[in-house]
Write an enzyme that holds these catalytic residues in place. Structure first.
Site, PDB file in Angstrom:
ATOM      1  N   ASP A 109      91.817  66.786  47.104  1.00  0.00           N
ATOM      2  CA  ASP A 109      90.680  67.673  47.288  1.00  0.00           C
ATOM      3  C   ASP A 109      90.504  68.058  48.753  1.00  0.00           C
ATOM      4  O   ASP A 109      90.569  67.210  49.650  1.00  0.00           O
ATOM      5  CB  ASP A 109      89.419  66.961  46.786  1.00  0.00           C
ATOM      6  CG  ASP A 109      88.159  67.757  47.022  1.00  0.00           C
ATOM      7  OD1 ASP A 109      88.006  68.820  46.393  1.00  0.00           O
ATOM      8  OD2 ASP A 109      87.332  67.314  47.849  1.00  0.00           O
TER       9      ASP A 109
ATOM     10  N   GLU B  34      94.449  71.140  47.471  1.00  0.00           N
ATOM     11  CA  GLU B  34      93.444  72.176  47.645  1.00  0.00           C
ATOM     12  C   GLU B  34      93.283  72.341  49.144  1.00  0.00           C
ATOM     13  O   GLU B  34      92.944  71.380  49.850  1.00  0.00           O
ATOM     14  CB  GLU B  34      92.098  71.799  47.027  1.00  0.00           C
ATOM     15  CG  GLU B  34      91.072  72.917  47.215  1.00  0.00           C
ATOM     16  CD  GLU B  34      89.633  72.467  47.034  1.00  0.00           C
ATOM     17  OE1 GLU B  34      88.783  73.331  46.738  1.00  0.00           O
ATOM     18  OE2 GLU B  34      89.339  71.269  47.201  1.00  0.00           O
TER      19      GLU B  34
END
Length: 590
Positions: free
Chosen positions: A259, A292
């Site tokens: 993330d 990401e």
């Protein structure tokens, strides 16, 4: 039998044998550390080099314990392998070898076969609830499920990005054994399992590291969540790298989605993590690392990382499908058709160009294979970060969404579906937490203030309609109703996704290794043509029109066969409004 090797420089407890455990804690700012056995004794831990404390104790798996810092502060183990309840509850000693795998020979699947399905474990009823969906997902054509973060978080309702104990699977979802059973069952269905991990921050409740290891954080760098994590420290790097290896080796996850790595300032940590994973994965096993990264650092994709979520692709498609231009969509609304062509023809849209704030963003990406990009029309962020969590079908023309779905599932990029998307779910996916007291108030008001700059929420009374993240009803209303899959209005979407995934498996996936971008061109407003050379030499051509007018087009090559049309009775020299046409030209026919 548990290993007898338990080095001090490794975070978390280690079973020495069935009846003995080595407890360890890195606490350089603590004067004394003890381990308190629930229902038993308190044992002083011995100081070691570099701020470590350790003690070998006659307790085995199932033991509940806490650490006592300086004789006054009781804390869970930051590397707890399980919690006896919430983040403030005692930690539990876990035997990492207590699960007998039913599919020990599973080696994963090659990346090019990936069709991802992102889901929230809590909304599907915990690890056991997810397991009940696996057979249907495999039959649909999904090849991998991706779990939103499951690291232990405060309360029992949370997206997962407020986790504070990264090694402990969320107790509200089930036990570590139930999680392993879910992964094992998925492998039996031929499904990979990915885990979303958060290494860029800790949640606001239940993280005590700053009290006894203040140098876990660096106070000269700030993130949206406070002081940045200090990845310059060896102990900090190992805390997260060992965590990644635990999920991949002990739990046998097939991949990780990291993330928001743009919030990790130390790029060296990212390259070291990938290098360690590659070095310590057994030969022949497929393990995938996905990023990401808002910074679009394409260079990381040649340094051990498999692919990156392509927010650029989603954002420009969303603008063209919905007409929205607020917030970050403003970067894509202007010259949207040219940006659509760049995304389809080169991967990233921002490859060093300036965004709306005049900031340069991204690196060149056209040299990367199309499979280096994960494409999606919906995901947890893009749906849940909306004030009311609307799904795409509530915002756009269904025929245009159908055309975009053809791009999603038949382009050479790796597709990601968001739970319920495949049957046209219209339930919202909202932001939810289960904080209490002042923190709950701050989260609720912070959520509402996020939308103050949006015109439709300029009025304070309008913002008060935004659902309270802490209300149980906010969580309950976000659960997709899988019983509705075969109902009218939903069965048609399910049939579409099944048809397109069958085409992908038959015609696209076998040709993906070695594929590359060949560029794209603008045909008219909201209409483009893109081409990719597939690995077997064949040519895949997309004609996409998200506009409302039919367009005359140059017919494809004589030998190009129509692979799919999102509209009825297409003509080779006309591109209907809200339509996608895909042609495949085999190399031996040119």
């Amino acid at each position: 039998m548990p290993s007898t090797r338990a080095p001090i420089g490794q975070h978390g407890p280690a079973l020495l044998d069935a009846n003995n455990t080595r407890f360890r804690l890195w606490a350089p700012d603590a004067a004394t550390v003890a381990v308190q056995i629930v229902g038993g004794e308190t044992l002083a831990m011995h100081p070691e080099n570099d701020g470590w404390y350790a003690v070998d104790a006659p307790y085995g798996a199932g033991t509940l314990y806490r650490f006592l810092i300086d004789g006054e502060l009781r804390v869970p183990d930051p590397a707890s392998r399980a919690q006896a309840g919430d983040v403030h509850a005692p930690s539990v000693v876990v035997d990492p070898h207590d699960y007998l795998w039913r599919h020990p020979g599973w080696q994963g699947r090659p990346w090019h076969e990936t069709v991802l399905y992102e889901l929230h474990v809590g909304l599907l009823g915990g690890y056991a609830g997810v397991e009940r969906q696996l057979a249907d997902l495999a039959a649909l054509g999904v090849t991998a499920i991706e779990l939103m973060p499951i690291a232990e978080f405060p309360g029992d309702r949370n997206w997962g990005y407020d986790g504070v104990l990264p090694y402990a699977p969320e107790a509200a979802y089930g036990s570590p054994t139930e999680l392993k059973h879910l992964i094992d069952t998925a492998h039996g269905h031929g499904l990979m399992v990915f885990l979303d991990v958060v290494y860029n921050h800790f949640g606001p409740d239940g993280n005590y590291l700053g009290r006894y290891a203040k140098h876990f954080f660096r106070h000269d760098q700030q993130t949206p969540w406070g002081d940045a994590i200090d990845f310059r420290r060896r102990e900090v790097r190992d805390f997260f790298i060992d965590n990644a290896l635990m999920w991949l080796q002990e739990y046998r996850f097939d991949g990780l989605r990291l993330d928001a790595v743009h919030a990790i300032p130390d790029r060296g940590f990212l390259t070291e993590l990938a290098e360690r994973v590659r070095r310590e994965t057994e030969p022949g096993r497929h393990v995938h690392l996905v990023l990401e990264n808002e910074d679009n650092r394409a260079s990381l994709l040649s340094q051990g990382y498999t692919a990156q979520w392509n927010d650029d692709g989603h954002n420009v498609l969303h603008c063209l499908l919905t007409g929205e231009q607020q917030g970050y969509y403003a970067d894509y609304h202007s010259h949207a058709t040219a940006k659509l062509a760049r995304f389809l023809g080169e991967g990233f849209i921002y490859q060093g160009q300036a965004n709306r704030r005049g900031e340069s963003r991204g690196e060149p990406s056209s040299h990367l294979p199309p499979t280096a990009f994960v494409l999606f029309l919906q995901n947890h962020d893009q749906t849940g970060n909306r004030a009311f969590g609307e799904r795409l079908l509530s915002l756009a023309d269904p025929q245009a969404v159908k055309a975009a779905t053809a791009v999603l599932l038949l382009s050479p990029m790796i597709p990601l579906l968001f739970m319920g998307e495949e049957w046209g779910a219209r339930q919202p996916f909202l932001f939810f937490t289960s904080h209490h007291g002042e923190l709950a108030d701050a989260v609720r008001e912070g959520r509402r203030s996020e939308f103050a700059e949006f015109g439709e929420f300029a009025d304070e009374h309008t913002r008060e309609r935004i659902p309270d993240p802490n209300a149980p009803a906010t969580f309950a209303s976000s659960a997709p109703d899988y019983q509705a899959r075969q109902a009218p209005g939903h069965a048609e979407w399910l049939a579409l996704y099944r048809e397109l995934l069958q085409l992908r498996h038959a015609q696209i996936i076998p040709r993906l290794p070695g594929s590359r971008f060949l560029g794209a061109e603008v045909l008219a407003e909201a209409a483009v043509q893109a081409r990719w050379r597939l690995g077997d030499g064949s040519l895949l051509q997309l004609m996409l029109n998200l506009g409302s007018e039919n367009l005359p087009v140059e017919p494809p090559a004589e030998h190009a066969r129509l692979l799919y049309a999102s509209c009825a009775k297409p003509s080779r020299d006309q591109l209907p409004a809200h339509a996608a046409l895909l042609y495949l030209e085999d190399h031996h026919e040119r």
